[in-house]
Every structure is written in C-alpha cells, then in structure tokens.
Enzyme design. Sequence first.
Site, PDB file in Angstrom:
ATOM      1  CG  HIS A 461      47.774  31.069  39.525  1.00  0.00           C
ATOM      2  ND1 HIS A 461      48.179  30.321  40.608  1.00  0.00           N
ATOM      3  CD2 HIS A 461      48.963  32.130  39.232  1.00  0.00           C
ATOM      4  CE1 HIS A 461      49.445  30.583  41.319  1.00  0.00           C
ATOM      5  NE2 HIS A 461      49.856  31.802  40.069  1.00  0.00           N
ATOM      6  CD  GLU A 462      49.534  34.427  36.334  1.00  0.00           C
ATOM      7  OE1 GLU A 462      50.152  35.399  37.014  1.00  0.00           O
ATOM      8  OE2 GLU A 462      50.336  33.498  35.585  1.00  0.00           O
ATOM      9  CG  HIS A 465      49.510  36.430  40.928  1.00  0.00           C
ATOM     10  ND1 HIS A 465      50.456  36.510  42.121  1.00  0.00           N
ATOM     11  CD2 HIS A 465      50.052  35.635  40.256  1.00  0.00           C
ATOM     12  CE1 HIS A 465      51.172  35.306  42.012  1.00  0.00           C
ATOM     13  NE2 HIS A 465      51.172  34.756  41.034  1.00  0.00           N
ATOM     14  CG  HIS A 468      48.584  40.226  46.267  1.00  0.00           C
ATOM     15  ND1 HIS A 468      49.824  39.329  46.607  1.00  0.00           N
ATOM     16  CD2 HIS A 468      49.105  40.959  47.391  1.00  0.00           C
ATOM     17  CE1 HIS A 468      49.942  39.747  47.751  1.00  0.00           C
ATOM     18  NE2 HIS A 468      49.791  40.893  48.156  1.00  0.00           N
TER      19      HIS A 468
END
Length: 670
Positions: A461-462, A465, A468
């Site tokens: 999940h991290e 990010h 991105h």
Amino acid sequence: MSNPLLAEWNTPFNLAPFDRIEDAHFEPAFDVALQEARADITKIAENPEKPSFANTIEALEASGEALDKVLSVFFSVAGADSTPKRQELQRSFGPKLAAYSSEVTGNKKLFQRIKTLWQVQDDLDLTDEQARLLMLTRRRFVRAGAALDGEADQRMRQIMARLSELGTKFTQNLLADEAGWFMELDDQALENLPEFLISAAREAGREKGVDRPVITLSRSLLVPFLQFSSRRDLREQAFRAWAARGAMGGETDNRAIAAEILQLRQERAQLLGYDSFAAYKLETEMAKTPERVKDLLWQVWTPAKAQAEADAETLTQMMQADGINGALQPWDWRYYAEKRRQAEHDLDEAALKPYLSLDAMIDAAFGVAHRLFGLEFKPLDIALYHPDCRAWEVTRNGRHVAVFIGDYFARASKRSGAWCSAMRGQAKRPHVQGPVVVNVCNFAKGDPALLSYDDARTLFHEFGHALHHLLSDVTYESISGTSVARDFVELPSQLYEHWLEVPEVLEKYARHHQTGEAMPPELLDKMLKAANFDQGFQTVEYVASAMVDLAFHEGDAPSDPMDKQRETLENMGMPQAITMRHATPQFAHVFSGDGYSSGYYSYMWSEVMDADAFAAFEDGAGAFDEEQAKALETHILSRGGSADPEELYIAFRGRLPGVEALLKGRGLVA
C-alpha cells in the site's frame, strides 16, 4: 556555513546530510529560512511590474525554497524518530507556520495579483497544467480566507494558529500514551504464542530495557497478541490499554482537544460562508457533498453489518464451547476469528510468516514495479536519519528517477501507523535531481523480520503511494505526486495491493527465509482463499470510523465528541463486539491535522476505483498487461494533480465505477 540545513548539500543526489544535522540546528535554520520565505512573498506582492503567470504564480512556486528544505528534514525525523527536543520544536514551529501561512493567503496585494490573472486567464496563453495551477492557487487563497477583511480576517488567523497547536498536541499526547504502556509476559503467558510473536516481544522488551518479552501498543505486536493469546484476561488488559489511548486522563487526554478542534473548524467554515465544515471540506473532493459520501457508506454498511452479525454468532458459539459464557467482547473477536480461520481454511498465520520476510516483500514490491513500469532499484550506502532506514536509487533505462527510503520497524520514538512522504517532490527544475520519497511503517523487528499478510499489504500500500511520487511527471511541485484530492490519493496505493494477491508474484517472492523454498501451493491457495476472511468485521470497524468522522463535521460542532460518537454508532446499530478502527481520542487521521477530517471515507471511495481499475488488468492480458500499465502511468500516476481526478480516471478507464466491484472484492455479495 556552519549550519548544514542552510548550506549547499554537496551530497549524493542532494540528500540532506543527516550525519551532520543535530537537533540544535533546526531552530536557527527555521528562523532564517522563515525570514527568507517572508521576503520572497513580499517581493512578489510588491513587484511593480504588471502581474504575469511567471512573476506571480511561478514565483510563488519557487518561494520559500530554504524553508521547504528545513521542514522536509524536520518533519520527517519528528514523525519517525521523535525526541523531547523535537516535540518541543514541533510545538514551537506549528503556530509560527500557521501564522506565516495566514500572512501569505491574507496578503491583499498578492491576492489581487492572483485575482487579476484569474480574470484575464483567457488572454494568458497558458498550458493546461498552468491553467490548472492558477485555478488551484486562487482556490487555495479563497478557501484560506484571502477574501476576508477586518475582524473576520483576524479571527481566521487566530483559528488557524490555534488549530496548528492543537493538532500537534493531539499527536504528541497519542505518542506519549503509546510509548508509556507495555505489558510484561511471564512464561505462562508465552504458552501457545507463535515463535514469531515471542521473538518480536523479546525485541520489544530489550528496547524497553526489561528482561522479559513485552507487548506494547504497536499494532504489529498488539494485533497478533489478540489473535493468538489464549489468556483472555491478558487480551482484555491489552485491548483496554489500546482502546484507552488518548483518553487516560491527565495531561495527555485528547478529548477536550478534539472538542475544541471541532468547534474551531465549524467557525472556520462559517467564516467562509459554508453551513458546515464537511460542506467546506468536501467541495474540492471527488465526492463533492456529504450526501454522496453517506450514500456510498450506507451501501457498504448494510451488507457488511449483516455479515459481521452472522460471524459474531459463530464466534460466540466457539467461545461458549470453551466454557466462557456471556457476550462476545472486542478482545475476543480476533482470537476466535483466528481459530475459525484455521479451522475453515486450515490456515495458520504462524505458518505463513516464514514465507513473508520483510526483505522478500520489499523485493516483491520492487519486482512488480519493474515489470509494470521498468523501474530498477539499487541499494545505497548513505547516511540517513535512523540506523533502521534503508535507501535505494531508482532508475529507468539507466536514467536516475529518484531516491527511495524505507523506514520499516516500530520503535517508541515513532508515531503509530504507516505513511508515505516526499522529502523532495518531483518537479521540472534545473540543477535539482529527482524526488526523495520515504515509506514509514511499524513492523515488529526480528532476525529476520517476518511479516503477517496484513503487514505485507501495508508495505505494498505505502509503496503504491511512493510510485505516485516516483512516476510523477509534471512541471510544478505543488501539483506533483500525491498532491491530489484526498478521496483520489488512495487509488494508487490501494490498487497496488492487488499485486500482492497475484499468484505468480507470491510464487516468486514468498519463499521460506531459511530454506529458500517457495510457499507450498496448498498454503498459497489457502492464503488467497482466506484473503476475504473476516471482511464483515474489517468493513464495519472502518465504516463506523468514517461515519463518525462525517457526523462530527456535518452540522454544528458537538460540545462532547464522545457523546456524538456514541449517538452515531447507536443510530448505525454498531455490533457490540466490534469497536471503531480509530476511536475519537486516538483518531489521528482526523485530529492531528486537516488531512482526513471529513475525509476518512476516502479509503472506501478510492477502493471503489481500485477494484474497478484492477479489473481493467484482469479483463485484459492479466496483472502485467503492458497496455494497461502504460495507461495507468500515463493517465494517473504521472499526472499528479494536474487535472481533475474524474477526468484522469475516465481517461484511464473510459467511465466512472460503481460500488459493485468493491462489494464483490470484499466478499460481501455473491
């Protein structure tokens, strides 16, 4: 210069020279940098030349460079490696930064230059990205109160300064409560606990300076203890301590702070002409209105609650079979859910962990990024802010892209949770190397560190990010990377979690940390089939938190947030054996700052999109569909906030999604 924070960083990749930075450097560097930032703003506002995009909007983008450098370092270390001095500095810096921000947005000459450009924008020959930046800049100023005058203007400045103080205090109170509690485990308490948990508890004991294994309030220790400990009395003791964070009375109690924050937010919204803080906050999100948020949450709540209630009956029967009468309690749920999972799926999480070492899961996250986007990761031997941190140079086709830093282990000096931040954001500017991106987690330390499946999902999940940031390709830093609507920002992170469930990824990377053998096919199959296990519980605890957050901000601010929390949960019919994922006194997403206030629903809103977005891969050539990966990078990951998120998603998928894929993905509908 003697202060390394103010000197040129002649370091690899222009990284902060952490080996030369001391706490004593922060305050003088901050004071100098803040003075320079103020001078930059004055120069722009007082410029005698006619306003232009370059001398106003681009000049604003370039202003405060030294302040950005100082704060990027300070807030990175203050959040991940707190000390009493750093906490003191946070309390000092917060009001000063709030005052500076109010000075900028309250500068009438500067705002007039922005208004002038807005009024003649059609004559400026702007690119689409420049037009977007102009719109966002004007909107940011208006929403911060730039159009206010007199007493209203002064009151807004006071509110923002006070909110900054309160948010910092809320965070530090929570950290103090988490760091101050631990429970020693004697030999009897260790019985039936898996070896990975005993090892992590011993490591935590050493960190606390005691000779016995301990359970702390780190989620990576507490949740496994609630899953595996047969000692109901100790489970209750640990759970009650976890639930009491921020509400223990005394100087670290957050309840009065939460109440004041809500009152000030409501006053802030009304000064700006909104009926409620939720109406103000959601105006710029994809959801737009509280009504659309509630519609989504109720669509998910109804089937999730039904599933949770059915599960509660089964777990109660299991508990009674153990000779325990009475109602199922929150400290019972995870223990009996784990026993049920082992019985129904023949899956033992302790058997999984040897195949999910931290190093292997880092390699998996990197390997997926290479196959999808061509990124390469090379370890770096450089000074960082803590010995636990690791760094990699990110390249593509031999070209430097970024530096990625991973800070994975729990420690008393680190706030709870997991997050991604950028010490330097992506932008197209001369003489500056690419972004510096940090993932921070709170995994239990071990030799080696072994992760639960949930831990591995957090890592992915991290890193979503991080991608991105890493793949951002815009001109201006203020709209690069994760600088997007709050209910869009979780799309890349939650989407990336899906690749952890791809069998070929697990077959390659989920290998025993001692033997190197791949996870047995039957164990892999059980793990994937159990991925949706207990989704009723997980969805209920999340949606309850999102509903309470919205209720806090939708109307008049409650005088007692705890009463409002109780009222909201009662109206929803909250199952007795499940608690909010984040109760009010520890709801850092909402009260440590404005980031997720009225916006905790964002994870669910983004999940609607991530379920649909991964279906685009599945409907195509599979998880590593090159065409879809290119489209994902082109239309979403590289674009940052340079366009409206609805436009970006439609460009990627051709339409907006419905809630059906989410419910199916969570196993809440057939």
